[in-house]
Design an enzyme around this catalytic site. Sequence first.
Site: not given
Lengths: 89, 596
Positions: A13-15
């Site tokens: 769940l990156h940017a």
Amino acid sequence: MSKDVTIVNDLGLHARSAARIAQAAGKAASRVWILRGDEMVDAKSTIDVLTLACGKGTTITVKIDHKADAPILERIVEMVEDGFGEQNG
Amino acid sequence: MDSVNKTVEPEAEGETLLQGLPASPGICIGKAYLVHQGGVTVVKKYFIHESKLEAEKNRFKTAVKKSSDELRQIIRDTPEEFQEHADILKTHVMLLNDKMLYNKSIDTIESDRVNAEWALRKVVSHLKPVFMNMSDGYFRDRWYDIANVSDRIMRNLSGEAPVDIRNIDKRVILVAQDLSPAETSQIHLERVKGFVTDLGGIASHTGIIARSLQIPAVLGLETATRRIKNDDLLIVDGFKGQVLINPTEENLIRYEEQRGRFEIRIARMSRGAQAPAETLDGMKIRVMGNIELPEEVVSVRDHGGDGIGLYRTEFQYMSGNRFPTEFELYDKYRDVVEVMAPKPVVIRTLDINGDKAVSYTLQSEEANPAMGLRAIRYCLKKPEIFKTQLRAILRAAVHGNVRLLIPMISSYEEVLATKQIFRETADALESDGIPCNRNIDIGIMVEVPSTVILADIIAREVDFFSIGTNDLIQYSMAIDRQNRQVAHLFDPLHPAILRMVKRVSDVAKETGIGLAMCGEMAGQPINIPILLGLGIEEMSMNPRSIPLIKQSIRALSVQETRDFIGEALAQSTAADVRRVLEAAYGCKLSDNCYTE
């Protein structure tokens, strides 16, 4: 009402993926939550989702307060399962 | 973008290595200067009266809106190939309105009755430890995205103008998130040793400028502005794309030696570039540069160019998915004109089929696009698009020395029609009270054989001719340079081409109009005796060729070349022309004359 889902994309769940969840959750009438272990964050906030630091393989729970938001819950689960359309490799 | 940026954790003696993209070759060693960090760190706290709370919240909202607009503008200006960069910025736009940042700041203004800056700072400082304590490096680094976004809001809140790059007064390595074309055009190059940025790729504006200025640059480092502090000692390795922060003694020595060797090579090349190009018998020749991007103007200036002899304007039409606006064009033209003033800038109007450029249609529906609907033919068919560009040029002309150049003229009527549109455009600007300068020279590209033949007629209506040798050769000799079967036939020294140049030159002299050459022919030293002999006194070329061509001119006498040209013009083949040219000037203009 809630659903468990495992993160499959390499970046977790990156940017960008957090932003997509926040965008989807933003359309909900009531509150939407992401749970990891005993931590719970507001799915409508990219920053809050980022603070969970969910990498690949983490299982999260998506939870809604009101059943009217069920389609949004489904949409988020789908996005996660789909790896946010990213190519792994 | 995430995958290319790796950070090696601190090594012995605190040396840190950052890996980015090698955007411009070279080595530099010096102190870091962080460009956008002025005024943001000191935040004052003051209380807001209850009656003013709404206004304070609105002030915050306005700053966020402005930040969002800025980012969206940058995203719009980002070409397709840098989509990854744009994606990061899109994430930033989302962060701007994030509940944890936006709503919480507004809530804090209300609950604490404080100013917006203080509220934002409080919210952000609560977020920081949450990220900094994460074990995963990727998520920890997201803090920089949040800090970046909050810095932008802070800057818009405080109304703090970005640090004026023009005022930098020491030799430094510029460290910035990104440098806008406007900023880079203001930099005093003698004060900048290198560029280090968080954003931008090899083909970004900063990369292009750095290369054309021959300044080492490492871009796309993502976190450079966070890891590097003002006055840190840096080594920038533009070959490998590495930046060393606080390097070890050993590395300092190693890089210093490498840097020395590289600089000697560069210095040899540009020696004497700024001195005038004056022949042995005292005639001054104007040697100018061709550019495509506004940023390249600095390269022309630094290579000693006497102006811009050809500003190709297609790029702005090809880099977006819509036509550029009058203001966007004006803004760029003005940049170039101002940097070059009082030296002339010859702006050539659109030389392609704009519809195709804008719609990304790669395949041509025309069987023979070189002879199809392009350049002035297209512009006359689409007067609204043409007028937008002319308005931008007329407005930019207020700021310096502008000449207008019309490409691909093949008949007298086209010149008349173009001038009619030019007059209408200038009239419209004047009646709207918009500052413009209509008293500029109007010239045409001489690149179609019919124009050579009609030169005496066309000369009545124009102020100058600019000979574009590449197309003139292609159209005269029926040679498509893209076609490998025939490309070898392409030869600027073909007797037919020399005679055509002579005809144009003779007409220009008789009618008293200006004459220039802007094709590749002018960038080759061996051709210079021919051009001087044919009466060319103004030439424009790739900026990097300027020093060499100036040096060639200084080795020649115009009188001698005029005596020689008769012999050259009497030859029957290109090979014969080359033979007599080599015999007369080969030694004088061979490469070893320039190695000192």
